[in-house]
Design an enzyme around this catalytic site. Structure first.
Site, mmCIF file in Angstrom:
data_model
loop_
_atom_site.group_PDB
_atom_site.id
_atom_site.type_symbol
_atom_site.label_atom_id
_atom_site.label_comp_id
_atom_site.label_asym_id
_atom_site.label_seq_id
_atom_site.Cartn_x
_atom_site.Cartn_y
_atom_site.Cartn_z
ATOM 1 N N LYS A 39 0.851 -1.206 0.000
ATOM 2 C CA LYS A 39 0.000 0.000 0.000
ATOM 3 C C LYS A 39 0.881 1.249 0.000
ATOM 4 O O LYS A 39 2.077 1.174 0.299
ATOM 5 C CB LYS A 39 -0.908 -0.027 1.232
ATOM 6 C CG LYS A 39 -0.155 -0.010 2.552
ATOM 7 C CD LYS A 39 -1.066 -0.305 3.744
ATOM 8 C CE LYS A 39 -0.266 -0.314 5.042
ATOM 9 N NZ LYS A 39 -1.088 -0.746 6.194
ATOM 10 N N ARG A 136 -10.687 -0.426 14.627
ATOM 11 C CA ARG A 136 -10.752 0.201 13.297
ATOM 12 C C ARG A 136 -11.884 -0.487 12.529
ATOM 13 O O ARG A 136 -12.997 -0.547 13.016
ATOM 14 C CB ARG A 136 -9.391 0.093 12.593
ATOM 15 C CG ARG A 136 -8.304 0.774 13.412
ATOM 16 C CD ARG A 136 -6.998 1.098 12.684
ATOM 17 N NE ARG A 136 -6.560 0.201 11.643
ATOM 18 C CZ ARG A 136 -5.315 0.185 11.138
ATOM 19 N NH1 ARG A 136 -4.393 1.036 11.618
ATOM 20 N NH2 ARG A 136 -4.974 -0.641 10.186
ATOM 21 N N TYR A 266 16.021 30.163 7.421
ATOM 22 C CA TYR A 266 14.975 31.002 8.016
ATOM 23 C C TYR A 266 15.082 31.028 9.542
ATOM 24 O O TYR A 266 15.189 29.991 10.183
ATOM 25 C CB TYR A 266 13.595 30.462 7.642
ATOM 26 C CG TYR A 266 13.299 30.484 6.159
ATOM 27 C CD1 TYR A 266 13.419 31.653 5.412
ATOM 28 C CD2 TYR A 266 12.897 29.327 5.514
ATOM 29 C CE1 TYR A 266 13.122 31.666 4.057
ATOM 30 C CE2 TYR A 266 12.598 29.329 4.160
ATOM 31 C CZ TYR A 266 12.712 30.499 3.434
ATOM 32 O OH TYR A 266 12.432 30.497 2.096
HETATM 33 C C1 LIG Z 1 -0.295 -1.681 6.833
HETATM 34 C C2 LIG Z 1 -0.886 -2.976 7.267
HETATM 35 C C3 LIG Z 1 -0.087 -4.131 7.386
HETATM 36 C C4 LIG Z 1 1.423 -4.094 7.301
HETATM 37 O O1 LIG Z 1 1.936 -3.662 8.541
HETATM 38 P P1 LIG Z 1 3.520 -3.615 8.832
HETATM 39 O O2 LIG Z 1 3.586 -3.190 10.251
HETATM 40 O O3 LIG Z 1 4.082 -2.587 7.912
HETATM 41 O O4 LIG Z 1 4.050 -4.966 8.570
HETATM 42 C C5 LIG Z 1 -0.705 -5.323 7.633
HETATM 43 N N1 LIG Z 1 -2.052 -5.399 7.777
HETATM 44 C C6 LIG Z 1 -2.850 -4.309 7.710
HETATM 45 C C7 LIG Z 1 -4.326 -4.469 7.894
HETATM 46 C C8 LIG Z 1 -2.296 -3.058 7.465
HETATM 47 O O5 LIG Z 1 -3.107 -1.984 7.403
#
Ligand SMILES: *Cc1c(COP(=O)(O)O)cnc(C)c1O
Length: 374
Positions: A39, A136, A266
């Site tokens: 993702k 969630r 700055y």
């Molecule tokens: C992002 C995510 C993962 C991966 O998590 P990591 O800590 O990066 O391994 C796995 N499952 C879900 C549902 C996620 O949202």
């Protein structure tokens, strides 16, 4: 002194062999099927290249948050199973079905919407996501029975196929994760009692996959660790046998010799203590280098590491290199593999009050990605 290639101002070098090796290592460590989580453009590494590298390393499946990310992977030629679990209200799953995307289902309504997109000869494939404490999305425990019964019915009439059941952990503590895991076992038993027989069940992401063996269940979803970064505050990539895959670097864009007392950037948050050389680094917060890391980030130039001097601006920041010989065009490395001398990305994360995940994921579109060796 390492020089940047002519004409390259800034780039993120992505070592796809490191991604493949990390996946190999995690498969061996966990003895589980790996779902590679790509993702958010593969946590900033490039989703298609990350997926390809992970599949080369033995991942069996790929996952993303939303359907548009899944479609982009298909367009990029990824034909492995792809799971997507976060959907807009009212999503029509017809295109997901047509492209063979597996759909994470978090409610009865989503289940019906997914089933409506299936045909007798081509049911939509789903993974039921159950809530086990994270707060969630996911099917609420009070709805388990309703959704499992309906999923089993829809499967029997050929409208959908339940390929997986999954959940997600909070990583609050081993005890909290064990409690969530036992809720997950209750959900799995419930699903079984309605006749659901998914190919895979999965709850562990990188943290639990490494730290809590009982959570592996034969299949783990790996994000951060496949990019070679540690999900633990107190363990480094090297501690875990992982190699960071992203190196962020730039060409020194200008050098300026200044007297003692020269204000820098700055607000003059930094003033030189003596005659000194200032090196200009052409990366800023527009590129994902957090302004909050002003004064705390580290940059490796010519075998030495220097802190950021003064405020990070939108496009650039300055390092005060003292009398170290630095020339325009020298390579400045913000982070990479510490075993090769680069600052760890965690230096930037700590300086900005955040985590390694956020630093790599936010590297912006103005920074070209180049594959190592390409
Ligand atoms: C992002 C995510 C993962 C991966 O998590 P990591 O800590 O990066 O391994 C796995 N499952 C879900 C549902 C996620 O949202």
């Amino acid at each position: 002194m390492t020089r940047m290639p002519h004409g390259t101002m800034r780039e993120a070098v992505i070592d796809t062999d490191a991604i493949a090796d990390n996946v190999r290592h995690l498969r061996r460590l966990t003895d589980a099927e790996v779902i590679a989580v790509v993702k958010a453009d593969g946590y900033g590494h490039g989703a298609v290249r990350a997926a390809r590298a992970a599949l080369d390393g033995g991942a069996g499946r790929v996952a993303v948050a939303d359907l548009n990310e899944a479609f982009a992977l298909r367009r990029g030629g990824i034909d492995a199973p792809i799971l997507a679990w976060l959907h807009a209200p009212g999503t029509d799953f017809a295109e997901a079905g047509a492209r063979g995307i597996q759909v994470g289902i978090s409610s009865y309504d989503q289940l019906q919407a997914a089933a409506a997109a299936g045909h007798g000869d081509r049911p939509v494939t789903v993974h039921l996501k159950v809530e086990t404490g994270l707060g969630r999305n996911g099917i609420a425990p009070a709805d388990y029975a309703l959704v499992f019964a309906e999923a089993a019915r829809l499967e029997r009439i050929g409208q959908l196929r339940v390929a997986g059941i999954f959940s997600h952990l909070s990583n609050t503590s081993d005890d909290e994760d064990r409690t969530a895991l036992s809720r997950f076992q209750v959900a799995l038993a419930g699903a079984g009692s309605y006749g659901l027989r998914p190919e895979v069940t999965h709850i562990a992401a990188s943290h639990a996959a490494i730290a809590l063996p009982s959570s592996r269940l034969g299949c783990v979803r790996i994000g951060i660790a496949m990019y070679g970064l540690s999900p633990f505050a107190d363990r480094t990539s090297a501690d875990l046998g992982l190699r960071p895959a992203m190196t962020l670097r730039a060409a020194v864009a200008a050098v300026r010799r200044v007297p003692a007392g020269q204000g820098v950037s700055y607000g003059y948050q930094h003033r030189t203590a003596a005659d000194s050389t200032l090196a200009l680094i052409p990366l800023g917060y527009a590129d994902g280098v957090p302004r909050a890391a002003s004064g705390g980030g580290a940059v490796r130039i010519g075998g030495r590491t220097f802190p950021v001097a003064g405020r990070i601006a939108m496009d650039q920041f300055v390092v005060d290199v003292g009398d170290h010989p630095v020339a325009v065009g020298d390579e400045a490395v913000l982070f990479g593999d510490p075993t090769l001398g680069a600052p760890p990305v965690e230096t930037w994360a700590d300086a900005a009050g955040t985590i390694n995940y956020e630093i790599v994921t936010r590297i912006g579109p103005r920074v070209p990605r180049r594959e190592a060796g390409a």
